[in-house]
Design a protein around this motif. Structure first.
Motif, mmCIF file in Angstrom:
data_model
loop_
_atom_site.group_PDB
_atom_site.id
_atom_site.type_symbol
_atom_site.label_atom_id
_atom_site.label_comp_id
_atom_site.label_asym_id
_atom_site.label_seq_id
_atom_site.Cartn_x
_atom_site.Cartn_y
_atom_site.Cartn_z
ATOM 1 N N TRP A 320 0.866 -1.188 0.000
ATOM 2 C CA TRP A 320 0.000 0.000 0.000
ATOM 3 C C TRP A 320 0.895 1.228 0.000
ATOM 4 O O TRP A 320 1.798 1.355 0.848
ATOM 5 N N THR A 363 -1.760 -1.325 -4.015
ATOM 6 C CA THR A 363 -2.834 -0.350 -3.825
ATOM 7 C C THR A 363 -2.172 1.001 -3.638
ATOM 8 O O THR A 363 -1.359 1.171 -2.719
ATOM 9 N N ASP A 373 -6.026 -0.036 -7.572
ATOM 10 C CA ASP A 373 -5.347 -1.318 -7.407
ATOM 11 C C ASP A 373 -4.613 -1.657 -8.695
ATOM 12 O O ASP A 373 -5.169 -1.493 -9.786
#
Length: 634
Positions: A320, A363, A373
């Motif tokens: 992330w 992400t 994504d």
């Protein structure tokens, strides 16, 4: 019927009937773990794990203090549960999370409050939460060696104990046996220093460590405290030791001396001290899955830390990337983060085939509040693009285009701030030179690690070199240089798990902090010129001789909008992101022998004969405090 706790966002502790699990394990229903165990009635205990180390030199093996919260009902039914482990130096000195929570104990020294939401949320779902004090901090013995062998092996000893390979005792000296209640499957998590420890323990290849979740974490302590030979701050390891040290005065004097001599501020060299604190070469030993979270604008633990680690890992992995600075994703995108973390731990610690390992690995926040994504990172569409440095008008150069034996000359201006260096790139500013692209006809994306190779003559034995990529164009951006590093803490709260009177699961809500500006720094890079051959030794420059010096910048993932201009700003020493060792050098740059390398999706437009006119009417956001004085704190 088994009892279950219904607790979540804004929920209170409620007991209700839950259907029996088809797996025979009460906390697994519908392919996920659910809150069926009482958090209020959980077992809370403290143990001391014995290590094989003795760096406080008292003749007694050092011991790691470990505080445990685990479901009592599971133990009563002889259901062994996996462990979520956070090993930290911050539990008594500085606190964890946005609200700086500390451990709290009752009159008998038994844990009553664990920082953060991990125990509140996961213990009712069939996990144990274990919080370990790293060696030399809080209630542990030994001495904190700041990323070194003692630190990593003290945390590894906890994993060994959870798997029956190490011994521990309660405060009264009676044996504490973890294998009575845990299956040994362990996941480590933590932000900043805590996540760095998770990286280090994973790099030992210890059995039983099934996954790690390093958040804004270090993979090389050299790269944290040095920028390619450039000193970030003087006496920094000793300072960090002092911040977290939990031992009586003088006990760790020998360790502090080793930190001082080993870190070698004088040369900035990469040596055996730093090699011990570099986890990247041992990435091949990692067998745990890895879920990385990092701020793409983190100027504390800079982005090379996750990028180089990520590239070397050959295990199931997920990442992330947010537009904030040194911020936990719990305080950026809370509901989505908790849900994803829950599914990740269910997959790798509970063995539930929930498909998270088959989803897109990356992400990424592309703009404030906009997330996408993607299959992997860096972006598969990003290709290495070599961009020439053109003559321009003789003062402001171009990105792209040719040079007819052109050069630029500037003298180190150590007091030149970043804000002044990147403002109005078409004007003359002593101590900096600038190069601009033509206005973009289409948006482009920089995804990966840019570098700039400079062919230079220097009239001193060395100089520091600083490079910045700048997006010139008005946009609303995350204000990562502000006090909250991209977030604002609100007055409201939300709750994430079950609570007790001593340990509630409720945390202040946050919102993204944004700012509209007509330019912003995309990424930065630094290099000591005398380390151009190797970081392991100094190679002094000879005045009048040409050298090629490559300045690697921090990894990034940024989109530059159509109509904007991409700028490259070069200067010598940097008084904000490092402690400059200015030599007062004058630098001559050969444009034909120099170039910018961009990991680029899209194309820069063909430049004109001269650079576009770019002025800045509003200053770029400035830091509230110089980054070089920023400790590795929550």
């Amino acid at each position: 019927m088994a009892a279950t706790i219904v607790a979540g966002v804004g929920a209170s502790l409620v007991l209700s009937a839950a259907p029996a699990s088809a797996t025979g394990i009460p906390h697994v229903q519908g392919g996920q773990t659910v809150p069926v165990y009482s958090y209020e009635n959980a077992v809370r205990e403290s143990v001391w794990v014995q290590t094989r180390l003795d760096n406080d030199r008292d003749g007694v093996p050092d011991k790691v203090a470990v505080d445990i919260t685990r479901p009592r009902e599971a133990a009563d039914r002889r259901i062994k549960v996996p462990v979520i482990l956070e090993a930290s130096p911050y539990y008594s000195c500085c606190g964890r999370g946005n609200e700086s929570e500390l451990k709290q104990y009752d009159a008998n020294g038994v844990i009553t409050k664990q920082p953060l939401f991990y125990d509140n949320f996961f213990v009712p779902r069939g996990y144990a939460f274990v919080a370990a004090d790293l060696a030399g901090t809080n209630r542990s013995t030994g001495c904190m060696d700041v990323g070194g062998r003692e630190e990593v092996l003290s945390a590894k000893a906890v994993v060994d104990w959870l798997n029956g390979r190490a011994t521990a005792t309660y405060a009264d000296g009676t044996p504490a046996v973890a294998t009575r209640w845990t299956n040994g499957r362990t996941g480590m998590i933590g932000k900043s220093w805590d996540g760095s420890v998770a990286n280090g323990v994973a790099a030992t290849g210890v059995e039983g460590l099934e996954t790690i979740v390093p958040i804004s974490a270090i993979s090389s302590w050299y790269d944290y405290q040095r920028y390619n030979g450039v000193l970030r701050a003087e006496d920094y390891p000793e300072y960090l030791h002092q911040v977290v040290n939990g031992r009586p005065a003088g006990v760790c004097a020998a360790t502090v001396e080793q930190l001082d001599s080993g870190s070698d501020d004088v040369t900035g060299n990469y040596n055996a001290y730093w090699a011990e604190r570099d986890f990247r070469p041992d990435a091949r030993k990692v067998h745990a899955s890895v879920f990385i979270a990092h701020g793409i604008n983190d100027t504390n633990v800079t982005t090379t830390q996750f990028a180089q680690w990520w590239q070397r890992l050959d295990v199931p992995k997920k990442i992330w990337l947010a537009q904030q600075g040194h911020v936990d994703p719990f305080d950026i995108r809370r509901a989505e983060w908790v849900d994803t973390l829950h599914r990740w731990f269910d997959r790798w610690l509970q063995g539930l085939r929930n498909g998270i390992d088959r989803e897109p690995a990356a992400t990424i926040e592309t703009a404030p509040g906009t997330w996408v994504d993607e299959r992997t990172w860096p972006a598969s569409a990003a290709k290495t693009t070599k961009v020439a440095l053109g003559d321009g008008d003789g003062m402001t150069g171009t990105l792209g285009g040719g040079s007819t034996a052109g050069s630029r000359t500037w003298t180190d201006a150590p007091d030149l701030s970043e804000a002044a260096a990147v403002a109005s790139p078409g004007t003359a500013v002593p101590g900096r030179v600038s190069f601009l692209s033509a206005p973009l006809t289409r948006p482009v994306r920089i995804s990966g690690t840019p570098t700039v190779t400079l062919r230079v003559q220097v009239d001193k034995p060395t100089t520091e070199l600083t490079a910045r990529l700048v997006d010139y164009g008005t946009a609303t951006r995350v204000n990562y240089l502000g006090r909250g590093e991209g977030i604002t803490t609100l007055a409201t709260e939300s709750c994430w798990g079950a609570s007790t009177t001593a340990d509630d699961a409720c945390y202040r809500d946050t919102a993204e902090a944004v700012v509209t500006s007509d330019h912003a720094v995309v990424t930065r890079g630094w290099q000591d010129a005398a380390h151009h051959v190797s970081l392991r030794f100094v190679t002094p420059l000879q005045p009048g001789r040409w050298y090629s010096v490559t300045v690697p910048m921090q990894a990034t993932d940024q989109r530059i909008a159509a109509g904007h201009v991409l700028g490259l700003i070069l200067q010598a020493s940097d008084n904000e992101y490092s402690t400059p060792q200015s030599t007062g050098a004058t630098i001559r740059l050969d444009l034909r022998g120099s170039s910018l390398s961009l990991p680029l999706a899209g194309k820069l437009p063909v430049p004109g004969a001269t650079a576009p006119v770019v002025t800045t009417s509003s200053p770029a956001p400035a830091r509230v405090a110089p980054p070089r004085f920023q400790p590795l704190l929550p």
